[in-house]
Design a protein around this motif. Structure first.
Motif, PDB file in Angstrom:
ATOM      1  N   ARG A  30      30.784  48.173  47.371  1.00 56.23           N
ATOM      2  CA  ARG A  30      32.058  47.486  47.565  1.00 56.23           C
ATOM      3  C   ARG A  30      32.792  48.193  48.690  1.00 56.23           C
ATOM      4  NH1 ARG A  30      35.129  44.332  43.894  1.00 56.23           N
ATOM      5  NH2 ARG A  30      33.885  45.050  42.103  1.00 56.23           N
ATOM      6  N   ASP A  36      37.650  43.157  48.162  1.00 61.66           N
ATOM      7  CA  ASP A  36      37.182  41.775  48.123  1.00 61.66           C
ATOM      8  C   ASP A  36      35.999  41.545  49.053  1.00 61.66           C
ATOM      9  OD1 ASP A  36      39.123  40.961  46.266  1.00 61.66           O
ATOM     10  OD2 ASP A  36      40.606  40.719  47.860  1.00 61.66           O
ATOM     11  N   ARG A  37      35.471  42.644  49.609  1.00 60.79           N
ATOM     12  CA  ARG A  37      34.301  42.564  50.476  1.00 60.79           C
ATOM     13  C   ARG A  37      33.286  43.621  50.087  1.00 60.79           C
ATOM     14  NH1 ARG A  37      37.076  41.716  56.514  1.00 60.79           N
ATOM     15  NH2 ARG A  37      38.104  39.714  56.023  1.00 60.79           N
ATOM     16  N   ASP A  59      32.170  38.670  52.552  1.00 61.14           N
ATOM     17  CA  ASP A  59      33.288  38.302  51.690  1.00 61.14           C
ATOM     18  C   ASP A  59      32.736  37.951  50.307  1.00 61.14           C
ATOM     19  OD1 ASP A  59      36.274  37.272  51.523  1.00 61.14           O
ATOM     20  OD2 ASP A  59      35.016  35.708  50.618  1.00 61.14           O
ATOM     21  N   GLU A  61      33.993  36.339  47.709  1.00 59.76           N
ATOM     22  CA  GLU A  61      34.294  35.021  47.152  1.00 59.76           C
ATOM     23  C   GLU A  61      33.464  33.924  47.816  1.00 59.76           C
ATOM     24  OE1 GLU A  61      35.590  32.745  44.332  1.00 59.76           O
ATOM     25  OE2 GLU A  61      36.308  34.811  44.475  1.00 59.76           O
ATOM     26  N   ARG A  84      32.351  40.534  41.542  1.00 56.79           N
ATOM     27  CA  ARG A  84      33.444  39.672  41.072  1.00 56.79           C
ATOM     28  C   ARG A  84      33.648  39.820  39.564  1.00 56.79           C
ATOM     29  NH1 ARG A  84      30.866  35.711  44.319  1.00 56.79           N
ATOM     30  NH2 ARG A  84      30.238  34.571  42.433  1.00 56.79           N
ATOM     31  N   SER A  87      35.169  44.836  38.010  1.00 57.08           N
ATOM     32  CA  SER A  87      35.985  45.551  38.995  1.00 57.08           C
ATOM     33  C   SER A  87      35.646  47.031  39.057  1.00 57.08           C
ATOM     34  CB  SER A  87      37.475  45.372  38.672  1.00 57.08           C
ATOM     35  OG  SER A  87      37.765  45.888  37.383  1.00 57.08           O
TER      36      SER A  87
END
Length: 217
Positions: A30, A36-37, A59, A61, A84, A87
């Motif tokens: 991560r 978020d990437r 990315d 998402e 995702r 965490s």
């Protein structure tokens, strides 16, 4: 970025130790600056040739490459789905290590024949088969990890996936799964496969807090 150098080093170690062959398997982290990437190894490049310039930022998402000129690993959907879902996960390692993959090809969980498996969970679940690189495989892997509350899983007729709070822990867990798979295979050949109970594994986990402290820093 120092973490990218570590990612390349880990990929090369997987190859050097035989946990992956050829261009199979993949590794990711991560992004420490943007959760978020992720950064992931490229597709179809021999491990001994990979440099930090070959890594791809994706990315989580959308699964879209953001930085890097290479094509990201075919298992990008699986890595993205795991990040995702959890965490706490900062690194994902995917291997095709021989003995663990034999259990995966049999669709059989690795018996809890050695206390080291406590680092993975009470068991190593088997994710249902789906074609490599597919969203279905990503969902199956995520479901297996989630249902067992485990740090690793077998991918049926495919290989192994492990997760960690850093690259070191994810790598160590991939080694553990292969080691215990070898021991379980041998015990089955001998004809007496004694397993540890969930209570015995929990007792071991409490001792692991200090045992694995160095590798998880």
């Amino acid at each position: 970025m120092e973490q990218l150098k570590e990612l390349v080093h880990t990929a090369k170690e997987l190859y050097r130790t035989g946990l992956v062959r050829g261009t199979s398997g993949n590794v990711s982290i991560r992004d420490p600056e943007n959760p978020d990437r992720m950064w992931i190894t490229p597709s179809a490049i021999p491990y001994d040739e990979i440099t930090t310039e070959d890594l791809v930022q994706v990315d989580l998402e959308s699964g879209t490459p953001v930085r890097g000129s290479r094509k990201p690993s075919s298992e990008t959907p699986m890595h993205s789905a795991i990040y995702r879902l959890r965490s706490d996960v900062r690194a994902v390692v995917h291997t095709h290590s021989t003995y663990a993959t034999m259990f995966a090809c049999a669709g059989e969980e690795i018996p809890t024949v050695h206390y080291l498996i406590a680092e993975i969970g009470d068991r190593v679940p088997v994710a249902d088969y789906a074609v490599y690189g597919s969203e279905e495989l990503a969902r199956n892997a995520v479901e297996a990890l989630k249902s067992a509350g485990a740090n690793g899983a077998l991918l049926k007729n495919h290989g192994v996936i492990t997760v960690g709070e850093n690259l070191s822990s994810a790598y160590v867990r991939a080694e553990i799964i292969e080691t215990v798979a070898q021991l379980a295979f041998g015990a089955k050949l001998i004809g007496r496969c004694e397993t540890l109970s969930p209570e015995q594994l929990e007792e071991t986990r409490k001792k692991f807090v200090s045992y694995f402290a160095v590798s998880k820093r």
